[in-house]
Motif scaffolding. Structure first.
Motif, PDB file in Angstrom:
ATOM      1  N   MET A   1     -31.401  -2.927 -36.038  1.00  0.00           N
ATOM      2  CA  MET A   1     -30.490  -1.975 -36.649  1.00  0.00           C
ATOM      3  C   MET A   1     -29.160  -2.636 -37.020  1.00  0.00           C
ATOM      4  O   MET A   1     -28.535  -2.277 -38.022  1.00  0.00           O
ATOM      5  CB  MET A   1     -30.254  -0.781 -35.717  1.00  0.00           C
TER       6      MET A   1
ATOM      7  N   THR B   1     -35.307   3.429 -39.106  1.00  0.00           N
ATOM      8  CA  THR B   1     -34.062   3.899 -38.492  1.00  0.00           C
ATOM      9  C   THR B   1     -34.282   5.209 -37.744  1.00  0.00           C
ATOM     10  O   THR B   1     -33.636   6.227 -37.994  1.00  0.00           O
ATOM     11  CB  THR B   1     -32.960   4.027 -39.546  1.00  0.00           C
ATOM     12  N   GLU B   2     -35.260   5.189 -36.866  1.00  0.00           N
ATOM     13  CA  GLU B   2     -35.461   6.255 -35.896  1.00  0.00           C
ATOM     14  C   GLU B   2     -36.246   5.643 -34.743  1.00  0.00           C
ATOM     15  O   GLU B   2     -36.814   4.560 -34.858  1.00  0.00           O
ATOM     16  CB  GLU B   2     -36.214   7.446 -36.500  1.00  0.00           C
TER      17      GLU B   2
ATOM     18  N   ASP C   1     -26.560  -3.166 -45.143  1.00  0.00           N
ATOM     19  CA  ASP C   1     -25.849  -2.040 -45.764  1.00  0.00           C
ATOM     20  C   ASP C   1     -24.443  -2.465 -46.197  1.00  0.00           C
ATOM     21  O   ASP C   1     -23.970  -2.084 -47.273  1.00  0.00           O
ATOM     22  CB  ASP C   1     -25.740  -0.876 -44.782  1.00  0.00           C
TER      23      ASP C   1
ATOM     24  N   ALA D   1     -30.944  10.256 -40.111  1.00  0.00           N
ATOM     25  CA  ALA D   1     -31.482   9.018 -40.672  1.00  0.00           C
ATOM     26  C   ALA D   1     -31.827   9.172 -42.146  1.00  0.00           C
ATOM     27  O   ALA D   1     -31.630   8.241 -42.938  1.00  0.00           O
ATOM     28  CB  ALA D   1     -32.713   8.576 -39.883  1.00  0.00           C
TER      29      ALA D   1
ATOM     30  N   ARG E   1     -32.416  -2.462 -31.489  1.00  0.00           N
ATOM     31  CA  ARG E   1     -30.967  -2.415 -31.742  1.00  0.00           C
ATOM     32  C   ARG E   1     -30.507  -3.624 -32.556  1.00  0.00           C
ATOM     33  O   ARG E   1     -29.664  -3.502 -33.450  1.00  0.00           O
ATOM     34  CB  ARG E   1     -30.226  -2.342 -30.406  1.00  0.00           C
TER      35      ARG E   1
ATOM     36  N   ARG F   1     -26.921   1.468 -35.970  1.00  0.00           N
ATOM     37  CA  ARG F   1     -26.775   0.884 -37.303  1.00  0.00           C
ATOM     38  C   ARG F   1     -25.415   1.157 -37.938  1.00  0.00           C
ATOM     39  O   ARG F   1     -25.088   0.596 -38.986  1.00  0.00           O
ATOM     40  CB  ARG F   1     -27.892   1.444 -38.202  1.00  0.00           C
TER      41      ARG F   1
ATOM     42  N   ALA G   1     -31.020   5.388 -33.324  1.00  0.00           N
ATOM     43  CA  ALA G   1     -31.072   4.223 -34.205  1.00  0.00           C
ATOM     44  C   ALA G   1     -29.957   4.271 -35.241  1.00  0.00           C
ATOM     45  O   ALA G   1     -29.441   3.227 -35.654  1.00  0.00           O
ATOM     46  CB  ALA G   1     -32.435   4.140 -34.886  1.00  0.00           C
ATOM     47  N   VAL G   2     -29.561   5.448 -35.683  1.00  0.00           N
ATOM     48  CA  VAL G   2     -28.464   5.554 -36.653  1.00  0.00           C
ATOM     49  C   VAL G   2     -27.168   5.063 -36.030  1.00  0.00           C
ATOM     50  O   VAL G   2     -26.403   4.317 -36.659  1.00  0.00           O
ATOM     51  CB  VAL G   2     -28.318   6.996 -37.167  1.00  0.00           C
TER      52      VAL G   2
ATOM     53  N   GLU H   1     -29.851  -4.236 -40.228  1.00  0.00           N
ATOM     54  CA  GLU H   1     -29.846  -3.228 -41.287  1.00  0.00           C
ATOM     55  C   GLU H   1     -28.417  -2.850 -41.657  1.00  0.00           C
ATOM     56  O   GLU H   1     -28.078  -2.689 -42.835  1.00  0.00           O
ATOM     57  CB  GLU H   1     -30.626  -1.988 -40.828  1.00  0.00           C
TER      58      GLU H   1
END
Length: 648
Positions: free
Chosen positions: A496, A38-39, A503, A537, A493, A430, A426-427, A499
């Motif tokens: 993410m 996640t970066e 989550d 992140a 993307r 996500r 990336a955050v 991800e």
């Protein structure tokens, strides 16, 4: 707390602390190091002293990390070993990808980036048809960084515990071994996403990117391939229009995606929605067809998009009536918010109401400032009514170009939102699914996934004043990536988004298991407002570890099963995993403010974890539990791992 979960927790915490650990520099001119998934690793990203990849995962989950290579280096390639765990159990070696770059010449927003950006993932051996592709070897210019993406899939029957393996990175004049440690939590995620999705795959764009046209077998095969690939990224492509709109054709080619028999790595994964494509006269035949196969609950009519832009408010009742005449339960979808629907008298004509995420809690001073969820209570109290969310160009600006650093109100409004743009972090890529959990949404809509195929997705994804707006895949043609078969490629993307979907499963499972209060607390602390999605992140990973540690305590805290024995642990998100009596129902979206059970979980040996151990793990996300606090302890653990790997 017993030693087994404590040890697993320590290893999971290593991943969060790795950015602060210092290791001896390699003797080669090039540097090889690790980073979170996640970066985004840019050409100018400096090398780090992070030699260990430490990740954690539920069962039936994908988890990734990155390997940075800072040059100069030539003929860079990589291979991975299987991961070995408790009792000799193994998990397949991580799949490896080269992270490709795309040059951004116009920023999507005032907080965007210019220059070469990491985005496309080119596989070494693809996961769709198993062909060798041209990911390796590659070169790295002196003073620049390139990335290798490594992705582990943890099977649904994997033994919980700690696994280890390595990735070998070779180049002209040298080789590096990257140790990999994986902690498998004792709960699993469902194959079919709990958060429904409708990520549109249009008709005209896909053929242009692949040289396949018309209602041909090749076209149907390709779209089916995209549908399966999307399911393995936990999203649904609901529109399957390849030029032949007959229902018999739909069933032949896309029926397996609906009923869970398509070839997917997530066993039994099914579409969570299907978009009606029968024109103005086909509602009855589609309703009958889908009801006969048990699919009707996933069929929806896209009644109007963003009224009054694409239709008048007065058009909506008549459009909805056509669907309802075929069957009163035929679901209608409109992208609008509750205030506008009420004002224009169309609320009763909508089943799936889809506001843009900005309108759930807008910036101060704007019309929808302040949390809006309570305004949907009456709507959601009715049968079959659902709240979905979507993001649009309102995440980055819907007109003209922007100047980086522009402090004007209009430019700054379009910063910080969850965004699927290439030049967003990336955050932020996500974050959307965390907001879906926070606002009790049961679905997410995205308007298109291959928009840039109409020009050249590899060099230009500028659409709707955003880089990547409407494009999440890349066309994996043999001419571009080698092999002989056309396949979809994932962007970072898209990874993410997966991800974020996972989550969401963690949050939902924790709520269903009885600690919705903690899930709500963690989500709100990490992402307090939709326009505050630009978070660290490491903080996101810490929040995720906190949820996982608590969920593992509740469901099966110390279960370690020998290979080949029955699996005793409950399934997070499955009906067979019964929550405590005071938990939420576990169906649909989690109930707000879920209660926390006062009964401590029972360990596999019949004991219960001690109060201080449990409190420390819950309050500090696991990484301040006894025996894990402090940099010295983390350094000691890392040193022990290095010694163990050297002995091997």
């Amino acid at each position: 707390m017993t030693e087994t979960p404590r040890r697993a927790l320590r290893l999971a915490c290593l991943a969060l602390a790795s950015a602060f650990l210092v290791a001896p520099a390699a003797s080669h001119a090039a540097s090889v190091w690790t980073a979170l998934a996640t970066e985004k690793l840019y050409p100018a990203t400096a090398a780090r002293s992070q030699p260990l990849a430490a990740i954690s995962s539920a069962r039936n989950e994908f988890e990734a990390f990155q390997i940075g290579v800072t040059g100069g280096a030539t003929n860079v390639s990589a291979t991975a070993t299987a991961l070995t765990g408790p009792g000799g159990a193994t998990i397949a070696a991580p799949r490896l990808y080269r992270v490709g770059l795309i040059n951004i010449t116009q920023a999507s927003s005032a907080d965007g980036r210019l220059g070469w950006q990491p985005d496309v993932l080119i596989p070494d051996v693809d996961e769709i048809v198993g062909e060798k592709r041209n990911a390796f070897p590659f070169d790295v210019p002196a003073g620049e960084t390139r990335a290798i993406w490594a992705e582990v899939f943890v099977p649904d029957d994997a033994t919980p515990g700690t696994y280890s393996g390595s990735v070998k990175v070779t180049m002209s004049g040298g080789a590096f071994d990257v140790p990999v440690t994986l902690t498998v939590w004792p709960f699993r995620l469902p194959s079919t996403a709990s958060l429904k999705t409708a990520f549109i795959l249009g008709y005209v764009s896909l053929p242009a990117g692949h040289g396949v046209a018309g209602a041909s077998t090749a076209m149907a095969q390709l779209r089916q391939r995209y549908g399966s690939f999307a399911l393995d990224h936990r999203i649904t492509l609901p529109r399957h229009d390849d030029g032949d709109q007959s229902l018999t054709h739909f069933e032949q080619w896309y029926g397996p995606l609906v009923n869970g028999t398509a070839e997917t790595r997530l066993k039994g994964a099914r579409l969570t929605s299907v978009q009606y494509q029968g024109g103005t006269s086909g509602y009855s035949s589609w309703a009958s067809f889908f009801k006969a196969r048990g699919w009707f609950d996933r069929l929806f009519d896209y009644t109007c998009d963003e009224p009054p832009i694409t239709c008048a408010w007065s058009d909506i009742p008549a459009r909805a009536a056509r669907a309802k005449a075929a069957d009163p339960a035929f679901r209608t979808l409109v992208t609008t918010n509750i205030s506008l629907a009420n004002t224009n008298g169309v609320t009763n004509n909508i089943d799936l109401m889809v506001p843009v995420v900005n309108h759930m809690d807008d910036r101060p001073g704007w019309t929808y400032a302040g949390e809006q969820l309570s305004k949907y209570s009456s709507f959601l109290a009715q049968p079959r009514k659902e709240l979905w969310l979507y993001q649009s160009c309102m995440s980055h600006g819907c007109g003209g170009t922007v100047a980086i650093g522009d402090s004007s109100m209009s430019a700054q409004y379009y910063t910080g939102w969850p965004s699927y743009m290439i030049d967003a972090s990336a955050v932020r890529n996500r974050a959307m699914q965390w907001y879906a959990y926070r606002y009790r949404a049961t679905g997410e809509l995205y308007f298109e996934t291959t928009m840039a195929y109409q020009h050249d997705a590899w060099t230009n994804q500028w659409d709707f004043t955003g880089n990547g707006d409407g494009t999440l895949f890349y066309p994996g043609t043999p001419a571009k990536i080698g092999g002989t078969t056309h396949i979809p490629l994932a962007s970072i993307r898209l990874k993410m988004i997966r991800e974020g979907m996972e989550d969401y499963e963690y949050l939902k499972a924790l709520s269903a298991a009885g600690d919705g209060a903690l899930a709500d607390q963690v989500a709100a602390a990490l992402f307090p407002k939709p326009y505050a999605a630009e978070q660290n992140a490491q903080d996101l990973m810490s929040a995720r570890a906190r949820i996982a540690a608590r969920l593992a305590e509740i469901t099966a805290p110390a279960v370690v099963v020998a290979p080949g024995t029955p699996d005793p642990s409950p399934v997070a998100g499955d009906p067979v995993a019964q929550p405590p009596a005071d938990a939420g129902s576990g169906t649909g979206a989690p109930a707000p403010g879920g209660t926390t059970t006062n009964t401590p979980p029972v360990l596999a040996d019949g004991s219960t974890p001690s109060g201080p151990d449990m409190a420390a793990m819950v309050q500090a996300g696991g990484c301040s539990a006894p025996g894990t606090t402090g940099l010295a302890a983390l350094l000691g653990l890392l040193a022990a791992l290095r010694r163990r790997n050297r002995r091997r």
